[in-house]
Design a protein around this motif. Structure first.
Motif, PDB file in Angstrom:
ATOM      1  N   ASP A   1     -75.592   1.624  25.663  1.00  0.00           N
ATOM      2  CA  ASP A   1     -75.285   0.292  26.173  1.00  0.00           C
ATOM      3  C   ASP A   1     -75.970  -0.744  25.298  1.00  0.00           C
ATOM      4  O   ASP A   1     -76.685  -0.421  24.350  1.00  0.00           O
ATOM      5  N   SER A   2     -75.756  -2.021  25.588  1.00  0.00           N
ATOM      6  CA  SER A   2     -76.260  -3.083  24.730  1.00  0.00           C
ATOM      7  C   SER A   2     -77.781  -3.067  24.627  1.00  0.00           C
ATOM      8  O   SER A   2     -78.347  -3.328  23.559  1.00  0.00           O
ATOM      9  N   ALA A   3     -78.459  -2.737  25.733  1.00  0.00           N
ATOM     10  CA  ALA A   3     -79.924  -2.692  25.715  1.00  0.00           C
ATOM     11  C   ALA A   3     -80.420  -1.579  24.805  1.00  0.00           C
ATOM     12  O   ALA A   3     -81.359  -1.760  24.023  1.00  0.00           O
ATOM     13  N   GLU A   4     -79.785  -0.395  24.896  1.00  0.00           N
ATOM     14  CA  GLU A   4     -80.178   0.723  24.043  1.00  0.00           C
ATOM     15  C   GLU A   4     -79.924   0.405  22.579  1.00  0.00           C
ATOM     16  O   GLU A   4     -80.755   0.694  21.717  1.00  0.00           O
ATOM     17  N   ILE A   5     -78.770  -0.175  22.289  1.00  0.00           N
ATOM     18  CA  ILE A   5     -78.430  -0.504  20.900  1.00  0.00           C
ATOM     19  C   ILE A   5     -79.466  -1.453  20.316  1.00  0.00           C
ATOM     20  O   ILE A   5     -79.916  -1.289  19.178  1.00  0.00           O
ATOM     21  N   GLU A   6     -79.909  -2.432  21.100  1.00  0.00           N
ATOM     22  CA  GLU A   6     -80.905  -3.390  20.621  1.00  0.00           C
ATOM     23  C   GLU A   6     -82.230  -2.699  20.312  1.00  0.00           C
ATOM     24  O   GLU A   6     -82.881  -2.982  19.315  1.00  0.00           O
ATOM     25  N   ILE A   7     -82.627  -1.749  21.175  1.00  0.00           N
ATOM     26  CA  ILE A   7     -83.883  -1.024  20.960  1.00  0.00           C
ATOM     27  C   ILE A   7     -83.790  -0.156  19.713  1.00  0.00           C
ATOM     28  O   ILE A   7     -84.694  -0.139  18.873  1.00  0.00           O
ATOM     29  N   TYR A   8     -82.688   0.556  19.558  1.00  0.00           N
ATOM     30  CA  TYR A   8     -82.564   1.494  18.449  1.00  0.00           C
ATOM     31  C   TYR A   8     -82.398   0.800  17.109  1.00  0.00           C
ATOM     32  O   TYR A   8     -82.612   1.409  16.059  1.00  0.00           O
ATOM     33  N   GLN A   9     -82.029  -0.467  17.117  1.00  0.00           N
ATOM     34  CA  GLN A   9     -81.852  -1.191  15.863  1.00  0.00           C
ATOM     35  C   GLN A   9     -83.146  -1.381  15.093  1.00  0.00           C
ATOM     36  O   GLN A   9     -83.136  -1.743  13.920  1.00  0.00           O
ATOM     37  N   GLN A  10     -84.286  -1.133  15.743  1.00  0.00           N
ATOM     38  CA  GLN A  10     -85.569  -1.275  15.048  1.00  0.00           C
ATOM     39  C   GLN A  10     -85.776  -0.174  14.022  1.00  0.00           C
ATOM     40  O   GLN A  10     -86.657  -0.269  13.173  1.00  0.00           O
ATOM     41  N   TYR A  11     -84.948   0.888  14.088  1.00  0.00           N
ATOM     42  CA  TYR A  11     -85.108   2.028  13.186  1.00  0.00           C
ATOM     43  C   TYR A  11     -84.073   1.973  12.064  1.00  0.00           C
ATOM     44  O   TYR A  11     -82.900   1.737  12.302  1.00  0.00           O
ATOM     45  N   GLU A  12     -84.549   2.238  10.852  1.00  0.00           N
ATOM     46  CA  GLU A  12     -83.635   2.364   9.722  1.00  0.00           C
ATOM     47  C   GLU A  12     -82.965   3.732   9.739  1.00  0.00           C
ATOM     48  O   GLU A  12     -81.787   3.876   9.428  1.00  0.00           O
ATOM     49  N   ASN A  13     -83.737   4.748  10.115  1.00  0.00           N
ATOM     50  CA  ASN A  13     -83.236   6.109  10.292  1.00  0.00           C
ATOM     51  C   ASN A  13     -83.820   6.672  11.574  1.00  0.00           C
ATOM     52  O   ASN A  13     -84.980   6.396  11.913  1.00  0.00           O
ATOM     53  N   LEU A  14     -83.054   7.453  12.306  1.00  0.00           N
ATOM     54  CA  LEU A  14     -83.585   8.179  13.453  1.00  0.00           C
ATOM     55  C   LEU A  14     -82.712   9.409  13.667  1.00  0.00           C
ATOM     56  O   LEU A  14     -81.553   9.302  14.057  1.00  0.00           O
ATOM     57  N   TRP A  15     -83.290  10.571  13.386  1.00  0.00           N
ATOM     58  CA  TRP A  15     -82.583  11.830  13.576  1.00  0.00           C
ATOM     59  C   TRP A  15     -83.302  12.665  14.622  1.00  0.00           C
ATOM     60  O   TRP A  15     -84.518  12.544  14.798  1.00  0.00           O
ATOM     61  N   ARG A  16     -82.560  13.503  15.301  1.00  0.00           N
ATOM     62  CA  ARG A  16     -83.110  14.327  16.368  1.00  0.00           C
ATOM     63  C   ARG A  16     -82.846  15.806  16.084  1.00  0.00           C
ATOM     64  O   ARG A  16     -81.738  16.197  15.751  1.00  0.00           O
ATOM     65  N   ILE A  17     -83.906  16.617  16.228  1.00  0.00           N
ATOM     66  CA  ILE A  17     -83.774  18.075  16.222  1.00  0.00           C
ATOM     67  C   ILE A  17     -83.935  18.512  17.668  1.00  0.00           C
ATOM     68  O   ILE A  17     -85.003  18.348  18.261  1.00  0.00           O
ATOM     69  N   GLU A  18     -82.882  19.060  18.236  1.00  0.00           N
ATOM     70  CA  GLU A  18     -82.885  19.387  19.663  1.00  0.00           C
ATOM     71  C   GLU A  18     -82.765  20.894  19.859  1.00  0.00           C
ATOM     72  O   GLU A  18     -81.805  21.518  19.408  1.00  0.00           O
ATOM     73  N   TYR A  19     -83.763  21.454  20.532  1.00  0.00           N
ATOM     74  CA  TYR A  19     -83.753  22.864  20.908  1.00  0.00           C
ATOM     75  C   TYR A  19     -83.189  22.973  22.318  1.00  0.00           C
ATOM     76  O   TYR A  19     -83.689  22.330  23.241  1.00  0.00           O
TER      77      TYR A  19
END
Length: 344
Positions: free
Chosen positions: A191-209
């Protein structure tokens, strides 16, 4: 600063730059259990009510009046995906526990977590875990991640020429490892709130087990999650190399030197020395020990966020006890960390 804060600060300081580690979340949890007659009757009479977000307005009864199933949302808040399913008749036939509770611990509030388990735990027995996900976030492009799991099915997903998801594991297997571009996933689905928060990162990858199947998970929990150490997972350590400052052609040449050095057969000695030196400066680091050490700092809750020891947290729930939540984080970043917990 408490001893727990100091130990986390030192841990975070060691790994944040070297690996780009941001945080570990308990991203999904499914529990199954048997319930007592009191809760069964509360469901049957409507005293225990689930919300109608799945189109189910009342318990499903058989023609002779037996309770067949009851499914719904615990709270009328779709973001806090508290899904409850009770199927006494079919579960008895298949010798399964009839109650299922599914939620994402890192996305629910502490208040709702305590409400749910204060209400349910007194009525539950024979509790087991059927699914859980551990999500490790890194402020790095992990499209070159290497997972040494030769017998596993591997499914890469590209968008154009960019690799966005790497999925390892058989469709109905006990384990999956998924590596994906979390920043892109949230930009597409958040949602718009999440998108605004995540924009602070140039890269963000997740390794999920992802761990599945009650019997398998019981063994894993008993032995301290040995699967985290079983499959070698390698990440490039870019410490000491200004990789981001390289041009596109230089990055392509560097990739070729690391993976197809025979392509340099016709190159001059100066070029070979240059890229060989760069390639040698990118050490491949095995993250397995790190994955296990990070369990002590697993993040839960989206409000009043807290860090817990994952194994203690799960074992308490399976024993029918609410885990002790001692460490709350005062100011929140994307991953629920206290801003002042990263550096002493």
């Amino acid at each position: 600063m408490s001893p727990n804060e100091q130990s986390y600060s030192k841990f975070q300081e060691r790994v944040s730059f070297k690996y780009g580690f941001v945080g570990l979340k308990l991203d999904k949890l499914s529990l199954t259990a048997r319930i007592d007659e009191e809760l069964h009757n509360q469901i049957l009479t409507g005293e225990f009510e689930l919300y109608d977000v799945f189109g189910i307005k009342e318990p499903n009864l058989t023609p002779n009046g037996e309770l067949a199933s009851y499914k719904g949302q615990f709270f009328y808040n779709e973001k806090e995906n508290w899904y409850v399913e009770y199927t006494p008749i079919s579960s008895i036939k298949m010798n399964k526990r009839p109650l299922k509770i599914e939620f994402t611990p890192s996305k629910v509030s502490k208040e709702h977590f305590l409400t749910v388990f204060n209400l349910l735990l007194p009525h539950l027995s024979d509790i087991a875990c059927s699914t859980f996900h551990l999500a490790y976030d890194f402020e790095r492009d992990l499209s070159t991640l290497k997972v040494n799991w030769p017998k596993a099915m591997y499914r890469p997903i590209y968008k154009g020429i960019k690799l966005e998801t790497m999925d390892f594991g058989a469709p109905k297997g006990n384990y999956h490892i998924t590596n994906y571009n979390k920043l892109k996933e949230r930009a597409d689905q958040g949602d718009s709130a999440e998108i605004e928060i995540y924009q602070q990162y140039e890269n963000l990858w997740r390794i999920e087990y992802k761990f599945y199947n009650e019997g398998n998970i019981k063994k894993e929990l008993k032995n301290g999650l040995p699967f985290l150490a079983k499959i070698p997972v390698f990440i490039e350590n870019l410490e000491g190399l200004e990789f981001q400052n390289l041009g596109v052609n230089e990055k392509i040449a560097l990739f070729a030197m690391k993976n197809k050095p025979e392509l340099f057969a016709g190159s001059d000695d100066r070029t070979i020395r240059k890229y060989k030196k760069l390639a040698e400066s990118i050490a491949e680091v095995n993250l397995n020990v790190f994955f296990q050490n990070a369990l002590d700092y697993t993040e839960v809750f989206n409000q009043e966020a807290a860090r817990v020891n994952f194994l203690d947290f799960i074992k308490k729930l399976l024993a029918g006890q609410i885990p002790q939540i001692e460490k709350e984080l005062s100011t929140h970043t994307l991953d629920g960390q206290s801003d002042n917990s990263i550096i002493e």
